[in-house]
Motif scaffolding. Structure first.
Motif, PDB file in Angstrom:
ATOM      1  N   TYR A   6       0.836  -1.196   0.000  1.00 50.58           N
ATOM      2  CA  TYR A   6       0.000   0.000   0.000  1.00 50.58           C
ATOM      3  C   TYR A   6       0.867   1.240   0.000  1.00 50.58           C
ATOM      4  O   TYR A   6       2.039   1.207   0.379  1.00 50.58           O
ATOM      5  CB  TYR A   6      -0.951   0.011   1.198  1.00 50.58           C
ATOM      6  N   GLU A   8       0.736   5.682  -1.618  1.00 52.43           N
ATOM      7  CA  GLU A   8       0.312   6.589  -2.687  1.00 52.43           C
ATOM      8  C   GLU A   8       1.197   6.473  -3.935  1.00 52.43           C
ATOM      9  O   GLU A   8       0.759   6.774  -5.030  1.00 52.43           O
ATOM     10  CB  GLU A   8       0.329   8.039  -2.180  1.00 52.43           C
ATOM     11  N   SER A  10       2.364   4.725  -6.706  1.00 56.13           N
ATOM     12  CA  SER A  10       2.014   3.517  -7.461  1.00 56.13           C
ATOM     13  C   SER A  10       3.213   2.949  -8.219  1.00 56.13           C
ATOM     14  O   SER A  10       3.274   1.743  -8.481  1.00 56.13           O
ATOM     15  CB  SER A  10       0.872   3.811  -8.428  1.00 56.13           C
ATOM     16  N   ARG A  13       5.134   0.831  -5.668  1.00 56.60           N
ATOM     17  CA  ARG A  13       4.276  -0.291  -5.325  1.00 56.60           C
ATOM     18  C   ARG A  13       4.272  -1.318  -6.467  1.00 56.60           C
ATOM     19  O   ARG A  13       4.375  -2.520  -6.238  1.00 56.60           O
ATOM     20  CB  ARG A  13       2.864   0.207  -5.033  1.00 56.60           C
ATOM     21  N   GLU A  39     -11.315  -2.598  -8.073  1.00 56.12           N
ATOM     22  CA  GLU A  39     -11.675  -1.188  -8.117  1.00 56.12           C
ATOM     23  C   GLU A  39     -12.596  -0.935  -9.317  1.00 56.12           C
ATOM     24  O   GLU A  39     -13.612  -0.262  -9.196  1.00 56.12           O
ATOM     25  CB  GLU A  39     -10.415  -0.334  -8.229  1.00 56.12           C
ATOM     26  N   LYS A  67      -6.129  -5.890  -6.924  1.00 58.41           N
ATOM     27  CA  LYS A  67      -6.075  -4.445  -6.738  1.00 58.41           C
ATOM     28  C   LYS A  67      -7.357  -3.995  -6.058  1.00 58.41           C
ATOM     29  O   LYS A  67      -8.448  -4.373  -6.476  1.00 58.41           O
ATOM     30  CB  LYS A  67      -5.922  -3.742  -8.089  1.00 58.41           C
ATOM     31  N   SER A  68      -7.212  -3.234  -4.993  1.00 59.16           N
ATOM     32  CA  SER A  68      -8.334  -2.658  -4.240  1.00 59.16           C
ATOM     33  C   SER A  68      -9.260  -3.719  -3.666  1.00 59.16           C
ATOM     34  O   SER A  68     -10.480  -3.658  -3.822  1.00 59.16           O
ATOM     35  CB  SER A  68      -9.119  -1.681  -5.108  1.00 59.16           C
ATOM     36  N   SER A  95      -2.931  -4.948  -3.505  1.00 60.14           N
ATOM     37  CA  SER A  95      -2.342  -3.643  -3.791  1.00 60.14           C
ATOM     38  C   SER A  95      -3.395  -2.574  -3.521  1.00 60.14           C
ATOM     39  O   SER A  95      -4.466  -2.586  -4.127  1.00 60.14           O
ATOM     40  CB  SER A  95      -1.877  -3.588  -5.244  1.00 60.14           C
ATOM     41  N   GLU A  96      -3.076  -1.663  -2.614  1.00 60.84           N
ATOM     42  CA  GLU A  96      -4.020  -0.611  -2.195  1.00 60.84           C
ATOM     43  C   GLU A  96      -3.337   0.754  -2.240  1.00 60.84           C
ATOM     44  O   GLU A  96      -2.129   0.865  -2.045  1.00 60.84           O
ATOM     45  CB  GLU A  96      -4.478  -0.862  -0.758  1.00 60.84           C
ATOM     46  N   ASN A  97      -4.144   1.788  -2.445  1.00 59.38           N
ATOM     47  CA  ASN A  97      -3.620   3.159  -2.400  1.00 59.38           C
ATOM     48  C   ASN A  97      -3.399   3.637  -0.983  1.00 59.38           C
ATOM     49  O   ASN A  97      -2.490   4.420  -0.720  1.00 59.38           O
ATOM     50  CB  ASN A  97      -4.568   4.123  -3.110  1.00 59.38           C
ATOM     51  N   LYS A  98      -4.238   3.186  -0.060  1.00 54.02           N
ATOM     52  CA  LYS A  98      -4.151   3.596   1.339  1.00 54.02           C
ATOM     53  C   LYS A  98      -4.015   2.368   2.221  1.00 54.02           C
ATOM     54  O   LYS A  98      -4.365   1.261   1.823  1.00 54.02           O
ATOM     55  CB  LYS A  98      -5.397   4.384   1.741  1.00 54.02           C
TER      56      LYS A  98
END
Length: 102
Positions: A6, A8, A10, A13, A39, A67-68, A95-98
């Protein structure tokens, strides 16, 4: 086994994701690998679940890159993820943004 990436950034990541996949592919060359983007397609959680639960004819090791994964709020999905925390032959890379919740 579950691996959660995780942040911001990408690019980093994605780079780490490629390293992890390469590592597992060298250890298990016949490993089944699939990618799921929850997502864009939240209903694909059932496809990911089916992929990981179905036995393979050629290998016992499976890997799903999701993802998400935390965008899906279904109880059966959460129970499935919790059930596979300590499995040896099923790898779930999230895999996450946050940072995901507990």
């Amino acid at each position: 086994m579950i691996i959660c990436l995780y942040g911001e950034d990408s690019y980093r990541r994605g780079k780490k994701l490629k390293e992890i996949i390469y590592f597992y592919k060298t250890k298990n060359p016949s490993m089944d690998l699939r990618f799921f983007n929850l997502e864009e397609f939240p209903d694909d959680y059932s496809s990911a679940k089916d992929f990981l639960e179905q036995p393979s004819m050629f290998t016992k090791t499976k890997c799903a890159v999701i993802k998400s994964a935390t965008t899906v709020e279904k109880k059966e999905w959460k129970k499935f993820i919790e059930k596979n925390i300590n499995t040896k032959d099923v790898f779930i890379i999230i895999s996450e943004n946050k940072k995901p919740k507990k």
